[in-house]
Design an enzyme around this catalytic site. Sequence first.
Site: not given
Length: 247
Positions: A11, A13, A95, A97, A165, A171, A210, A231
């Site tokens: 991903n 992003k 997701h 986010e 996740e 992150g 991560s 990610g």
Amino acid sequence: MTAPQPLIAGNWKMNGLAASLDEARAVAAGVAGSAARVAICPPATLIHRMSEALAGTTVLVGGQDGHAEASGAFTGDVAAEQLADAGAKLVILGHSERRAGYRETDALVAAKVKAALRAGLEPIVCVGETIDERKAGRALEVVTGQVRGSLPAELAGTTFSVAYEPVWAIGTGLTPTTPEIEEVHRAIRATLVEKFGEAGKSVPILYGGSVKPANAAEILHADEVGGALVGGASLKAADFLGIIRAL
């Protein structure tokens, strides 16, 4: 029933310009012989160019989100049909986010999943708990609730995956312990079987949060882990290939 083929999806992003396509090409050149299906989900601006750059390779291209409607007055949004038209084969939905920053509910994620199926896209449906929910002992309750609410009945008989996740690990460099990952993945598996019967045993459950070359082998060989949603480490071919080869 045979175990599902692993899926490792990157991903990107909101990262990547035209020059970044060289990283995707390097991934495609290095995945020969991998036991996993491999996908890269770039920003929408690169989907068409990446699908052309990777034509004839085994690496799939995906989107990072898709609107529930096929068209309309939704400035800045991208419909599932438009993703497919640009060359996408998969799409990430729900997701963390999106759930946190755009307040996406399970019901909205389920509507987006239906749209993805309508457009012929393979959904990767994300679920996961926040740090407060984990500290309160509600991780399994939250995650299984999201599985029940975000996966519509229309998924029965289709190809899709679920990505766990933990929000607090994205992150941050933090990673749950292997037993913690296995506990949640087993709960997701049980919920998939509850919802889809025997077919629920063949759905890949990816881990995201991560994932790096250094921890990939331990995570990917944990019980009920059927791949990874990667990610930052997917932005560089060397790192992403390190994860793929850890399977």
